[in-house]
Design a protein around this motif. Structure first.
Motif, PDB file in Angstrom:
ATOM      1  N   GLY A 486       0.811  -1.220   0.000  1.00  0.00           N
ATOM      2  CA  GLY A 486       0.000   0.000   0.000  1.00  0.00           C
ATOM      3  C   GLY A 486       0.839   1.263   0.000  1.00  0.00           C
ATOM      4  N   LYS A 487       2.138   1.138  -0.272  1.00  0.00           N
ATOM      5  CA  LYS A 487       2.984   2.330  -0.272  1.00  0.00           C
ATOM      6  C   LYS A 487       3.396   2.729  -1.688  1.00  0.00           C
ATOM      7  CE  LYS A 487       4.884   0.649   4.078  1.00  0.00           C
ATOM      8  NZ  LYS A 487       5.915  -0.317   4.488  1.00  0.00           N
ATOM      9  N   GLY A 488       2.677   2.205  -2.688  1.00  0.00           N
ATOM     10  CA  GLY A 488       3.035   2.504  -4.066  1.00  0.00           C
ATOM     11  C   GLY A 488       2.629   3.916  -4.488  1.00  0.00           C
ATOM     12  N   LYS A 489       3.375   4.440  -5.480  1.00  0.00           N
ATOM     13  CA  LYS A 489       3.029   5.750  -6.019  1.00  0.00           C
ATOM     14  C   LYS A 489       2.706   5.573  -7.507  1.00  0.00           C
ATOM     15  CE  LYS A 489       6.830   7.739  -3.382  1.00  0.00           C
ATOM     16  NZ  LYS A 489       7.663   6.554  -3.456  1.00  0.00           N
ATOM     17  N   PRO A 490       1.919   6.501  -8.072  1.00  0.00           N
ATOM     18  CA  PRO A 490       1.549   6.336  -9.489  1.00  0.00           C
ATOM     19  C   PRO A 490       2.773   6.221 -10.397  1.00  0.00           C
ATOM     20  CG  PRO A 490       0.218   8.054  -8.485  1.00  0.00           C
ATOM     21  CD  PRO A 490       1.224   7.643  -7.455  1.00  0.00           C
ATOM     22  N   GLU A 491       3.860   6.926 -10.080  1.00  0.00           N
ATOM     23  CA  GLU A 491       5.025   6.879 -10.960  1.00  0.00           C
ATOM     24  C   GLU A 491       5.764   5.530 -10.882  1.00  0.00           C
ATOM     25  OE1 GLU A 491       4.380   9.151  -8.667  1.00  0.00           O
ATOM     26  OE2 GLU A 491       6.143   9.720  -7.471  1.00  0.00           O
ATOM     27  N   ASP A 492       5.412   4.710  -9.893  1.00  0.00           N
ATOM     28  CA  ASP A 492       6.021   3.381  -9.810  1.00  0.00           C
ATOM     29  C   ASP A 492       5.752   2.544 -11.059  1.00  0.00           C
ATOM     30  OD1 ASP A 492       7.285   3.680  -7.424  1.00  0.00           O
ATOM     31  OD2 ASP A 492       5.683   2.797  -6.215  1.00  0.00           O
ATOM     32  N   LEU A 493       4.586   2.762 -11.661  1.00  0.00           N
ATOM     33  CA  LEU A 493       4.257   1.974 -12.847  1.00  0.00           C
ATOM     34  C   LEU A 493       5.200   2.291 -14.006  1.00  0.00           C
ATOM     35  CD1 LEU A 493       0.349   1.874 -12.800  1.00  0.00           C
ATOM     36  CD2 LEU A 493       2.002   0.412 -11.645  1.00  0.00           C
ATOM     37  N   ASP A 494       5.561   3.577 -14.135  1.00  0.00           N
ATOM     38  CA  ASP A 494       6.524   3.943 -15.184  1.00  0.00           C
ATOM     39  C   ASP A 494       7.888   3.322 -14.897  1.00  0.00           C
ATOM     40  OD1 ASP A 494       4.541   5.486 -16.258  1.00  0.00           O
ATOM     41  OD2 ASP A 494       5.165   7.296 -15.150  1.00  0.00           O
ATOM     42  N   LEU A 495       8.242   3.340 -13.607  1.00  0.00           N
ATOM     43  CA  LEU A 495       9.527   2.768 -13.212  1.00  0.00           C
ATOM     44  C   LEU A 495       9.569   1.281 -13.574  1.00  0.00           C
ATOM     45  CD1 LEU A 495      12.240   3.042 -11.659  1.00  0.00           C
ATOM     46  CD2 LEU A 495      11.006   2.404  -9.595  1.00  0.00           C
ATOM     47  N   LEU A 496       8.470   0.569 -13.265  1.00  0.00           N
ATOM     48  CA  LEU A 496       8.414  -0.860 -13.583  1.00  0.00           C
ATOM     49  C   LEU A 496       8.602  -1.080 -15.079  1.00  0.00           C
ATOM     50  CD1 LEU A 496       5.403  -2.119 -11.390  1.00  0.00           C
ATOM     51  CD2 LEU A 496       7.816  -2.652 -11.066  1.00  0.00           C
ATOM     52  N   GLU A 497       7.928  -0.242 -15.867  1.00  0.00           N
ATOM     53  CA  GLU A 497       7.997  -0.433 -17.313  1.00  0.00           C
ATOM     54  C   GLU A 497       9.382  -0.137 -17.870  1.00  0.00           C
ATOM     55  OE1 GLU A 497       4.515   1.740 -18.408  1.00  0.00           O
ATOM     56  OE2 GLU A 497       3.344  -0.108 -18.654  1.00  0.00           O
ATOM     57  N   SER A 498       9.990   0.945 -17.404  1.00  0.00           N
ATOM     58  CA  SER A 498      11.291   1.293 -17.999  1.00  0.00           C
ATOM     59  C   SER A 498      12.371   0.307 -17.536  1.00  0.00           C
ATOM     60  CB  SER A 498      11.677   2.742 -17.689  1.00  0.00           C
ATOM     61  OG  SER A 498      12.025   2.864 -16.331  1.00  0.00           O
ATOM     62  N   MET A 499      12.293  -0.104 -16.257  1.00  0.00           N
ATOM     63  CA  MET A 499      13.282  -1.066 -15.783  1.00  0.00           C
ATOM     64  C   MET A 499      13.123  -2.395 -16.514  1.00  0.00           C
ATOM     65  SD  MET A 499      15.845  -1.971 -14.089  1.00  0.00           S
ATOM     66  CE  MET A 499      16.187  -0.359 -13.455  1.00  0.00           C
ATOM     67  N   SER A 500      11.872  -2.800 -16.752  1.00  0.00           N
ATOM     68  CA  SER A 500      11.630  -4.048 -17.467  1.00  0.00           C
ATOM     69  C   SER A 500      12.275  -4.022 -18.837  1.00  0.00           C
ATOM     70  CB  SER A 500      10.121  -4.277 -17.636  1.00  0.00           C
ATOM     71  OG  SER A 500       9.532  -4.501 -16.387  1.00  0.00           O
ATOM     72  N   ASN A 535      -3.870   3.821  -5.703  1.00  0.00           N
ATOM     73  CA  ASN A 535      -4.722   4.983  -5.453  1.00  0.00           C
ATOM     74  C   ASN A 535      -5.687   4.790  -4.285  1.00  0.00           C
ATOM     75  OD1 ASN A 535      -3.472   6.189  -7.600  1.00  0.00           O
ATOM     76  ND2 ASN A 535      -5.049   5.567  -9.082  1.00  0.00           N
ATOM     77  N   ASN A 536      -6.264   3.580  -4.190  1.00  0.00           N
ATOM     78  CA  ASN A 536      -7.307   3.393  -3.168  1.00  0.00           C
ATOM     79  C   ASN A 536      -6.856   2.533  -1.995  1.00  0.00           C
ATOM     80  OD1 ASN A 536      -8.883   4.897  -4.885  1.00  0.00           O
ATOM     81  ND2 ASN A 536      -9.792   3.090  -5.874  1.00  0.00           N
ATOM     82  N   HIS A 537      -5.588   2.124  -2.010  1.00  0.00           N
ATOM     83  CA  HIS A 537      -5.061   1.281  -0.930  1.00  0.00           C
ATOM     84  C   HIS A 537      -5.960   0.100  -0.654  1.00  0.00           C
ATOM     85  CE1 HIS A 537      -1.965   4.210  -0.197  1.00  0.00           C
ATOM     86  NE2 HIS A 537      -2.898   5.132  -0.307  1.00  0.00           N
ATOM     87  N   ARG A 538      -6.301  -0.593  -1.727  1.00  0.00           N
ATOM     88  CA  ARG A 538      -7.237  -1.693  -1.598  1.00  0.00           C
ATOM     89  C   ARG A 538      -6.764  -2.850  -2.485  1.00  0.00           C
ATOM     90  NH1 ARG A 538     -11.774  -2.852  -4.630  1.00  0.00           N
ATOM     91  NH2 ARG A 538     -13.135  -4.304  -3.527  1.00  0.00           N
ATOM     92  N   CYS A 539      -6.826  -4.067  -1.967  1.00  0.00           N
ATOM     93  CA  CYS A 539      -6.498  -5.243  -2.767  1.00  0.00           C
ATOM     94  C   CYS A 539      -7.808  -5.961  -3.062  1.00  0.00           C
ATOM     95  CB  CYS A 539      -5.535  -6.156  -2.003  1.00  0.00           C
ATOM     96  SG  CYS A 539      -5.231  -7.718  -2.842  1.00  0.00           S
ATOM     97  N   PRO A 540      -8.312  -5.857  -4.287  1.00  0.00           N
ATOM     98  CA  PRO A 540      -9.648  -6.384  -4.583  1.00  0.00           C
ATOM     99  C   PRO A 540      -9.770  -7.895  -4.350  1.00  0.00           C
ATOM    100  CG  PRO A 540      -8.810  -5.052  -6.416  1.00  0.00           C
ATOM    101  CD  PRO A 540      -7.680  -5.237  -5.461  1.00  0.00           C
ATOM    102  N   ALA A 541      -8.657  -8.612  -4.448  1.00  0.00           N
ATOM    103  CA  ALA A 541      -8.731 -10.056  -4.266  1.00  0.00           C
ATOM    104  C   ALA A 541      -8.656 -10.438  -2.793  1.00  0.00           C
ATOM    105  CB  ALA A 541      -7.601 -10.740  -5.034  1.00  0.00           C
ATOM    106  N   ILE A 543      -5.862 -10.411  -0.865  1.00  0.00           N
ATOM    107  CA  ILE A 543      -4.666 -11.224  -0.638  1.00  0.00           C
ATOM    108  C   ILE A 543      -3.571 -10.420   0.070  1.00  0.00           C
ATOM    109  CG2 ILE A 543      -2.738 -12.385  -1.822  1.00  0.00           C
ATOM    110  CD1 ILE A 543      -5.260 -14.069  -1.746  1.00  0.00           C
ATOM    111  N   CYS A 544      -3.342  -9.186  -0.397  1.00  0.00           N
ATOM    112  CA  CYS A 544      -2.310  -8.361   0.220  1.00  0.00           C
ATOM    113  C   CYS A 544      -2.793  -7.967   1.620  1.00  0.00           C
ATOM    114  CB  CYS A 544      -2.037  -7.118  -0.623  1.00  0.00           C
ATOM    115  SG  CYS A 544      -1.440  -7.546  -2.263  1.00  0.00           S
ATOM    116  N   LYS A 545      -2.159  -8.521   2.632  1.00  0.00           N
ATOM    117  CA  LYS A 545      -2.711  -8.419   3.992  1.00  0.00           C
ATOM    118  C   LYS A 545      -2.863  -6.983   4.489  1.00  0.00           C
ATOM    119  CE  LYS A 545      -1.626 -12.995   5.601  1.00  0.00           C
ATOM    120  NZ  LYS A 545      -0.890 -13.858   6.515  1.00  0.00           N
ATOM    121  N   GLU A 546      -1.868  -6.151   4.159  1.00  0.00           N
ATOM    122  CA  GLU A 546      -1.917  -4.769   4.647  1.00  0.00           C
ATOM    123  C   GLU A 546      -3.125  -4.005   4.094  1.00  0.00           C
ATOM    124  OE1 GLU A 546       0.793  -6.252   3.821  1.00  0.00           O
ATOM    125  OE2 GLU A 546       2.388  -5.791   5.276  1.00  0.00           O
ATOM    126  N   LEU A 547      -3.639  -4.461   2.965  1.00  0.00           N
ATOM    127  CA  LEU A 547      -4.689  -3.688   2.293  1.00  0.00           C
ATOM    128  C   LEU A 547      -6.048  -4.385   2.350  1.00  0.00           C
ATOM    129  CD1 LEU A 547      -2.706  -2.706  -0.933  1.00  0.00           C
ATOM    130  CD2 LEU A 547      -2.796  -1.528   1.241  1.00  0.00           C
TER     131      LEU A 547
END
Lengths: 605, 160
Positions: A486-500, A535-541, A543-547
């Motif tokens: 639950g500590k992710g930021k929107p720019e993390d997605l760009d980071l994941l893509e460029s690092m990949s 954005n919503n600090h929620r894990c819809p499935a 599974i992620c215990k913190e969320l």
């Protein structure tokens, strides 16, 4: 060879007890022993009857499985206690024990033979043709089903070049994941005029969620040997090695026995079957390193080094084991070779799609009803595999994705379920064939956590030799872990893509270059789920215990008390027949309640 | 240093394991696997003997002993619990099993109980995905493990 073995004919009856790993874990060894005891000196059975322990039948979900031939009866979930009833009713009186028959979960219909069930009807067994039908420790059983006939044909009727030509014409592509045409590999190796040449069987099946090779090595070891000997003849090799995971105890045991028996029968050793071919095979036990499934790392490991890959400017077919020309193929590939030589390339090539010939074995696991091992013609759709053969999703839940290709594969969403499965279509969909793991996921699987799981796996298994893989995967893992907490930021997605993209282009071997696949494919198809975490600090499935926080929908809860009784944390309270509640302070978020609620009353907040 | 009879016996076992293989570098892995099976870890002395046997520097032996997951340089418990954390087991709740082991025995993956009874490890895939989640106690495979079953398994294996 065991000369004492009595050959079964139509006047005898054969009882096959599945002793694959799944059935063994469910107690099939005790069933086999009880049967042997019951048959011993039993004069009430009219027909002479033998019991045999076989390899995996595939339908591990219903194990231990017992098949009776020639009556063609299959009993499921057999316990040692059921043996007296089977002996009395079926063997003595010729009646069926209905409660042990396979029952279709949807139609509630009973089936006498497993061949009639949907699970088997849509399958086509080529690589698995003998498994579950023979005693893997008996070379006679293999011979009875046409074993070593392909080798005889190759040695006596074909030239080495003709064998290679036949494999080329069959269109067989490597089943280990790469999908490289097997015939081309052999041809390239034979063309290098620098003996000795080597043949290797890659049995370092490391993909989590995959056990095709294990079943073949355990259940039909001679087919692998035969394939390798044929290759040795075709390319002029002197020695062969089978590299198998040490964790696969039974496979090591059965292979060791098979190699000994093959030597005794003259299929291995000097002047095989009176020909000029001299070839022997040695077993090498792996040390438990995933990267050793990569062929150059595997070769390093056989040589007595740490299993690090090298860059393949020069292929192993030219400079492989100890710098000599080497053909290395996967277990399932080897299992197809005898069929191609014996029945002809045209026959084999008539199965499958334009670019992918033959069949493929998948281990169908995860949240699917019929978990087990299945073999289907290339081109079968994912929907047919998961719904027709697999029987759909467990507990009537919602399908979310199917993951193929092992840790370096990708997750395929519902709208692509009608994709015909072959090497090329899966790659186009952002996943890959890999070695054949097929893991079905439902709405209780968090796709971000799944990506994190695979990346974590690869981070641990990276050998550390090259920087993009070692550091890049760690960075992916850190980022994904942050999002799951639950500590992710929107720019993390760009980071994941460029690092990949950097890792894909710069890593040394296939482990690194394909490592970003799980991230990229989940980002492509399940971006919403990432955004929900960020954005919503929620894990819809849930599974992620913190969320995650579970609650019980009072409208749907019938107060049956199932969840209350099973909750390991005593977090659920409520009176009988009245709506229950969950105490979030006590809840450990194990998900037992939501998984087992028959009324779908437990929900994720 | 005076040597007790146990050490002498151990050394004999080590040397008989090592001498089963020809003195070639390619047998290091096989030797170490047999040593690991015998002693539940790789004793330093055995590694030194291996290095001499195959005429290879100790650094090479050490790098292999630490690279491959099958090996441990510290003694493991009498019962090694291996929870499978392959994909199929993972999505069917293997992490819950790992947490439960910690609750019961106080050990996390890679650790051993102080009394030397149990060690916990995770493995990537045991190839028994159809019966997930799977737990291995030494060589015995336990299918479809739940927290309740786990307690029984641990009791069953305790102090035999």
């Amino acid at each position: 060879m065991n000369q004492l073995e009595v050959k079964p004919n139509h006047e005898t009856r054969m009882i096959l007890v599945c002793c694959g790993t799944g059935c063994l874990a469910n107690g099939s060894a005790a069933v086999y022993e009880a049967l042997c005891d019951a048959l011993q000196g039993n004069d009430k059975i009219q027909v002479e009857t033998f019991a045999k322990a076989t390899g995996c039948n595939g339908l591990c979900e219903k194990g231990p499985l017992v098949k009776i031939l020639p009556d063609d009866i299959t009993y499921c979930k057999v316990k040692a206690e059921d043996v007296p009833e089977i002996v009395e009713k079926t063997l003595q009186q010729g009646e069926l024990v209905q409660r042990l028959l396979y029952r279709d979960p949807a139609t509630k219909k009973y089936y006498k033979s497993h061949h009639e069930t949907d699970f088997y009807k849509k399958q086509k067994k080529v690589a698995l043709r003998n498994i579950g039908e023979i005693d893997p420790t008996s070379v006679q059983d293999y011979l009875d089903r046409g074993g070593y006939q392909a080798l005889e044909k190759a040695l006596k009727e074909m030239s080495p070049a003709e064998v290679i030509e036949e494999v080329l014409k069959s269109g067989l592509r490597g089943r280990g994941g790469g999908g490289f045409p097997t015939g081309l590999k052999w041809k390239a190796c034979a063309a290098v005029d620098n003996p000795p040449r080597y043949v290797i069987c890659n049995g370092d099946e490391g993909d989590p969620g995959a056990f095709m090779d294990r079943s073949i090595l355990e259940g039909d070891p001679h087919t692998v040997l035969e394939g390798m000997i044929i290759c040795a003849y075709a390319i002029g090799a002197s020695n062969g090695f089978i590299y198998v995971r040490d964790e696969y105890d039974l496979a090591v045991k059965n292979l060791t026995k098979a190699i000994e028996n093959a030597r005794e029968c003259g299929y291995l050793g000097k002047n095989i079957l009176g020909s000029d071919l001299s070839f022997d095979i040695e077993l090498v036990r792996g040390g438990g390193a995933f990267v050793c499934g990569e062929e150059t790392a595997l070769i390093n490991s056989i040589q007595g080094n740490v299993g690090e890959p090298w860059d393949k400017y020069v292929f192993p077919t030219e400079r492989g084991l100890w710098g000599q020309p080497t053909v290395i193929n996967n277990v399932e590939t080897w299992a197809n070779i005898p069929v191609i030589i014996k029945d002809g390339a045209a026959n084999f090539a008539s199965i499958g799609t334009e670019g992918s010939k033959g069949t493929k074995v998948f281990s169908l696991v995860g949240k699917v009803v019929n978990t087990g091992l299945v073999e289907v013609p290339m081109g079968t759709t994912l929907r047919e595999i998961i719904y027709d053969i697999g029987g759909g999703i467990q507990n009537g839940r919602q399908f979310k994705a199917v993951q193929t290709g092992g840790p370096s594969g990708g997750c395929i969403p519902e709208n692509l379920l009608d994709l015909p499965v072959d090497f090329d279509t899966l790659t186009e969909a952002g996943s890959m064939m890999g070695s054949g793991g097929m893991i079905v996921m439902d709405d209780r699987t968090c796709m971000v956590e799944v990506a994190r799981y695979y990346v974590n796996f690869l981070a641990e298994e990276s050998c550390g030799k090259c920087v993009p893989c070692r550091e890049g995967i760690s960075l992916l893992l850190e980022t994904l872990t942050r999002i799951c907490e639950g500590k992710g930021k929107p720019e993390d997605l760009d980071l994941l893509e460029s690092m990949s993209s950097t890792i894909q282009q710069a890593a040394l071997c296939a482990l690194g270059r394909t490592a970003p696949n799980p991230v990229l494919s989940t980002l492509k198809y399940f971006r919403d789920e990432y955004l929900e975490h960020i954005n919503n600090h929620r894990c819809p499935a849930g599974i992620c215990k913190e969320l995650t926080e579970f609650y019980i929908d009072a409208e749907l809860c019938t107060g049956c008390g199932r969840c209350r009784r099973n909750c390991p944390a005593d977090a659920i309270s409520g009176e009988k027949k009245k709506a229950h509640t969950i105490d979030p302070a006590k809840c450990i978020k194990c998900g037992d309640c939501i998984n087992n609620c028959k009324f779908q009353a437990v929900k994720v907040k | 240093m005076a040597e007790n009879s146990q050490q002498t016996a151990d050394r004999e076992v080590m040397s008989s394991i090592i001498n089963r293989y020809p003195p070639e570098r390619r047998f290091i892995l096989a030797i170490m696997q047999d040593l690991q099976k015998q002693f539940n870890y790789l004793p330093k002395e055995a590694l030194q003997m291996t290095a001499e046997h195959v005429n290879t520097p100790m650094t090479v032996i050490f790098s292999m002993a630490t690279f491959y997951k099958a090996f441990s340089l510290v003694p493991k418990g009498r019962v090694v619990l291996k929870t499978c954390d392959g994909t199929a087991c993972h999505i069917k709740g293997s992490t819950i099993i790992i947490d439960e082991v910690y609750k019961i025995l106080g050990i996390r993956p890679g650790e051993t109980t102080p009394d030397g009874q149990f060690s916990l490890e995770t493995v990537n895939c045991l190839g028994a995905c159809a019966i997930a989640p799977v737990l291995l106690a030494n060589d015995r495979v336990y299918p479809k493990v739940t927290p309740a079953l786990l307690r029984e398994i641990i009791e069953e294996n305790r102090g035999q």
